[in-house]
Design an enzyme around this catalytic site. Structure first.
Site, PDB file in Angstrom:
ATOM      1  CB  THR A 205      35.902  36.874  47.671  1.00  0.00           C
ATOM      2  OG1 THR A 205      37.234  36.918  47.194  1.00  0.00           O
ATOM      3  CG2 THR A 205      35.442  38.276  48.030  1.00  0.00           C
ATOM      4  NE  ARG A 233      44.443  41.614  41.766  1.00  0.00           N
ATOM      5  CZ  ARG A 233      43.293  41.118  42.201  1.00  0.00           C
ATOM      6  NH1 ARG A 233      43.113  40.902  43.476  1.00  0.00           N
ATOM      7  NH2 ARG A 233      42.328  40.828  41.374  1.00  0.00           N
ATOM      8  N   GLY A 235      42.627  44.350  44.187  1.00  0.00           N
ATOM      9  CA  GLY A 235      41.500  43.913  43.360  1.00  0.00           C
ATOM     10  C   GLY A 235      40.291  44.833  43.484  1.00  0.00           C
ATOM     11  CG  ASP A 236      36.492  43.041  42.714  1.00  0.00           C
ATOM     12  OD1 ASP A 236      37.423  42.243  42.982  1.00  0.00           O
ATOM     13  OD2 ASP A 236      35.292  42.742  42.838  1.00  0.00           O
ATOM     14  CB  THR A 256      32.985  36.868  44.768  1.00  0.00           C
ATOM     15  OG1 THR A 256      34.130  36.008  44.683  1.00  0.00           O
ATOM     16  CG2 THR A 256      31.743  36.113  44.309  1.00  0.00           C
ATOM     17  N   GLY A 257      34.871  37.606  42.198  1.00  0.00           N
ATOM     18  CA  GLY A 257      35.234  37.224  40.831  1.00  0.00           C
ATOM     19  C   GLY A 257      36.541  37.847  40.396  1.00  0.00           C
ATOM     20  CB  THR A 258      37.942  38.146  36.970  1.00  0.00           C
ATOM     21  OG1 THR A 258      37.141  37.007  36.701  1.00  0.00           O
ATOM     22  CG2 THR A 258      39.314  37.951  36.407  1.00  0.00           C
ATOM     23  N   GLY A 259      38.706  40.245  39.858  1.00  0.00           N
ATOM     24  CA  GLY A 259      38.722  41.638  40.294  1.00  0.00           C
ATOM     25  C   GLY A 259      39.264  42.607  39.263  1.00  0.00           C
TER      26      GLY A 259
END
Ligand code: ASP
Length: 341
Positions: A205, A233, A235-236, A256-259
């Site tokens: 990202t 889906r 995300g964040d 960035t990461g596990t949204g």
């Protein structure tokens, strides 16, 4: 406001310096900071150099805008577009695949001066989703437009549109097959992959944040999301306050990461709150926030700048690195790829 600041403002007015130039009187250098996602640490020098090259180009373009007196919003959009056009990053051209084999892109932008913001989600045909986010911000009364509506809006506003096949890249397609075999939704940085994926890093990202000469902060984030995500889906990254946030009274943040976890921590706004209400230095605010992400099982990173131009970087460091870089005006752009200790 303390007495010292009141005196400074009074002095500015006496000297005929406008309020918008007050930031110059504070003597900071405009700056742009970017990230190219997180990754596992098995990167070859060649992989590193390919990413560093695009990130330096992105930083230089953003820096040039700031040097020429452009706005932080312009710098952020220009820097992100360069990364979206590269097949290397999980944004624009290099976006990952959904479980049904689509590419659905999310992006957002926020102006710290006006607190105006715009975002698109699940866009399938917009070449540069960050530009579409700006259209939402500038030309609609809304903040987030998803799916077909986002594609339609972009087209109506003359943005470059592409077929889904534009987003096809072999490495992303292989990554989807790997994720399906493992029955997982994968972040670029995930280690739990089959051998094909371990051999290749799948960054990442992208995000950019900037502070311009007038003291205006801006933040932008763009992503293809997570590999093998359910179609539909979100995300964040397009959620203001989660993956992206800017407010002139505090900070600009891109994540960035596990949204799915970043949304629940409201990561970007949390950094702002810790800075503003707990008076934490920006570095500490970013670190405290990433701890909260890790506590509920998330991984990823944060880039942040405060209103004075100080930077804060944090990521879940045990198994990851975060590509990030910064360029103050008049200084050589730097890209960092930190190794785990
Ligand atoms: N935050 C993104 C998402 O969950 C993924 C990433 O940053 O790699 O959509």
């Amino acid at each position: 406001m303390n007495l010292k600041n009141i005196k400074k403002i009074a002095l500015c007015f006496i000297c005929g310096i406008s309020f918008s130039n007050f930031a110059i009187a504070e003597n900071f250098k405009p700056i742009i900071v970017i990230h190219g996602g997180t990754s596992n640490l098995k990167l070859s020098q060649k992989d590193y150099e390919a990413r560093e090259k695009v990130m330096k180009e992105s930083l230089k373009a953003g820096q040039k805008i700031l040097e020429n007196g452009g706005t932080s919003i312009e710098a952020v959009i220009t820097a992100i577009k360069i990364m979206e056009d590269s097949p290397i990053f999980n944004a624009g051209k290099g976006a990952v695949f959904t479980s049904d084999g689509f590419n659905e892109l999310d992006a957002s932008i926020m102006d710290g001066k006006t607190l105006n913001a715009g975002a698109v989600a699940m866009a399938r045909h917009i070449k540069n989703p960050i530009e579409a986010a700006k259209v939402v911000m500038d030309k609609t009364p809304h903040t987030l437009i998803a799916g077909e509506g986002a594609d339609k809006l972009a087209k109506a506003n003359g943005l470059e549109m592409v077929q889904q096949k534009y987003f096809y890249t072999k490495h992303r397609y292989e990554q989807l097959q790997d994720a399906k075999k493992a029955q997982k939704t994968l972040l670029d940085s995930d280690n739990e992959k089959t051998s094909a994926n371990l051999a290749k890093p799948y960054l990442g990202t992208v995000g950019a944040i900037a502070l311009d000469k007038n003291g205006n902060l801006a933040a932008g984030t763009s992503t293809g999301g997570t590999t093998n995500k359910m179609t539909g889906r979100i995300g964040d990254s397009p959620i203001i306050g989660s993956g992206n946030y800017a407010n002139n009274d505090s900070v600009a943040v891109s994540c960035t990461g596990t949204g799915d976890i970043y949304i629940r921590v409201s990561v970007a706004h949390e950094v702002s709150s810790l800075y503003k209400y707990k008076n934490l230095p920006i570095q500490k605010a970013a670190e405290e926030t990433i701890k909260q992400v890790a506590q509920i099982g998330g991984t990823g990173g944060i880039i942040s700048i405060d209103k004075k131009g100080n930077v804060g970087y944090a990521w879940t460091k045990d198994s990851l690195g975060m590509y990030h870089g910064e360029a103050r005006i008049g200084e050589e752009p730097k890209v960092f790829w930190p190794l785990a200790k």
